[in-house]
Design an enzyme around this catalytic site. Structure first.
Site, short mmCIF file in Angstrom:
data_model
loop_
_atom_site.label_atom_id
_atom_site.label_comp_id
_atom_site.label_asym_id
_atom_site.label_seq_id
_atom_site.Cartn_x
_atom_site.Cartn_y
_atom_site.Cartn_z
CE1 TYR A 1 -4.45 -2.06 5.34
CE2 TYR A 1 -3.76 0.09 4.95
CZ TYR A 1 -3.92 -1.06 4.48
OH TYR A 1 -4.08 -1.38 3.07
CB SER B 1 -0.89 0.01 1.39
OG SER B 1 -1.64 1.14 1.39
#
Ligand code: NAP
Length: 253
Positions: A151, A138
């Protein structure tokens, strides 16, 4: 376009969003593609659209489940050439309200899952000294975002794992890379938009604008754009690309 005829691939989290787009792209390129996830329904629905796709359930946070998946793939499909560790989940919370439980969940599903998947994948690839390992990381692997510390920590970890593994296997034809998408139009993003609406009282359009403003292109990434970058990393022209983080984010990072 890469010709992946005769290649065998696994895409974890392949039943929805980016995983489904990646699985479609690999199958269109001629590969046999196993798609896995916890829920059979979306997997079976997607597999029914292509003769080259097989649906198998597995939980990537559970070592026994991942081992059973690879055992089944080896016996029913054969040795894998391509493994895409795509499964993941994103929960947000301010840091002071991030419980140890949430922290562990985020590390399990986004980081330990890649460790378990790559370890099983490498058992087969090491024998043949070839293979392509790709983690869907990501932009959260490359920069921080407020309210997703767990996260983001997990996704940063995915990059550390990718870079280290690439060095360990640099004297083989095994490459290890991470693809780093920005906000991408998938069910996960839909849930994030809903959370912003719910928690801030913003309208849907305002919530979307909050997210797209992080991208210099002022738009969401499409799952198909991520899929094409994965296809490149699986093809013959990326043999010397390893240990890299490929940002697909409209110039965000
Ligand atoms: P998504 O549509 O929610 O897909 C996530 C997939 O992971 C689902 O198919 C889900 O299937 C599977 N999954 C979740 N937990 C699992 C578990 N414990 N075991 C096995 N499978 C599991 O979201 P997405 O956006 O396509 O996400 C794909 C990847 O891209 C994730 O790693 C995510 O972090 C990353 N990413 C997303 C964005 C974005 O903006 N969308 C941006 C950057 C990176 P089941 O529920 O059936 O298990």
């Amino acid at each position: 376009m890469s010709d992946l005829s005769g290649k065998r691939a696994l895409v974890t989290g392949g039943g929805s969003g980016m995983g489904a787009a990646i699985a479609r792209a690999l199958a269109d390129a001629g590969a046999t593609v196993v798609i896995s996830g916890r829920r059979m329904e979306p997997l079976a629905e997607l597999a029914a659209t292509s003769p080259g796709m097989l649906a198998m359930t597995a939980d990537v946070t559970d070592e026994a489940s991942v081992k059973a998946l690879f055992k089944r793939i080896t016996s029913e499909v054969g040795e894998l050439d391509i493994v895409v560790a795509n499964a993941g989940a994103a929960e947000s919370a301010p840091f002071h309200r991030t419980s140890l439980d949430l922290w562990r969940q985020m590390l399990d599903v986004n980081l330990t899952s890649v460790f378990l998947t790559f370890q099983q994948a490498l058992a087969g690839m090491m024998k043949r000294k070839q293979g392509r390992l790709i983690a869907i990381a990501s932009t959260s692997s490359l920069k921080g975002y407020a309210y997703v510390s767990a996260y983001s920590a997990a996704k940063h970890g995915v990059l550390g794992l990718t870079r280290s593994l690439a060095l360990e296997f640099a004297d083989t034809a095994i490459t290890v890379n991470a693809v780093c998408p920005g906000f991408t139009l998938t069910p996960m993003l839909e849930r994030s938009i809903e959370t912003i609406v719910e928690k801030t009282g913003k309208s849907r359009d305002e919530a979307i604008a909050t997210l797209t403003k992080t991208s210099p292109q002022r738009r969401f990434v499409l799952p198909e754009e991520v899929a094409q970058s994965v296809l490149y990393l699986c093809g013959p022209h990326s043999a010397s690309v390893t240990g890299q983080a490929l940002s697909i984010s409209g110039g965000e990072v």
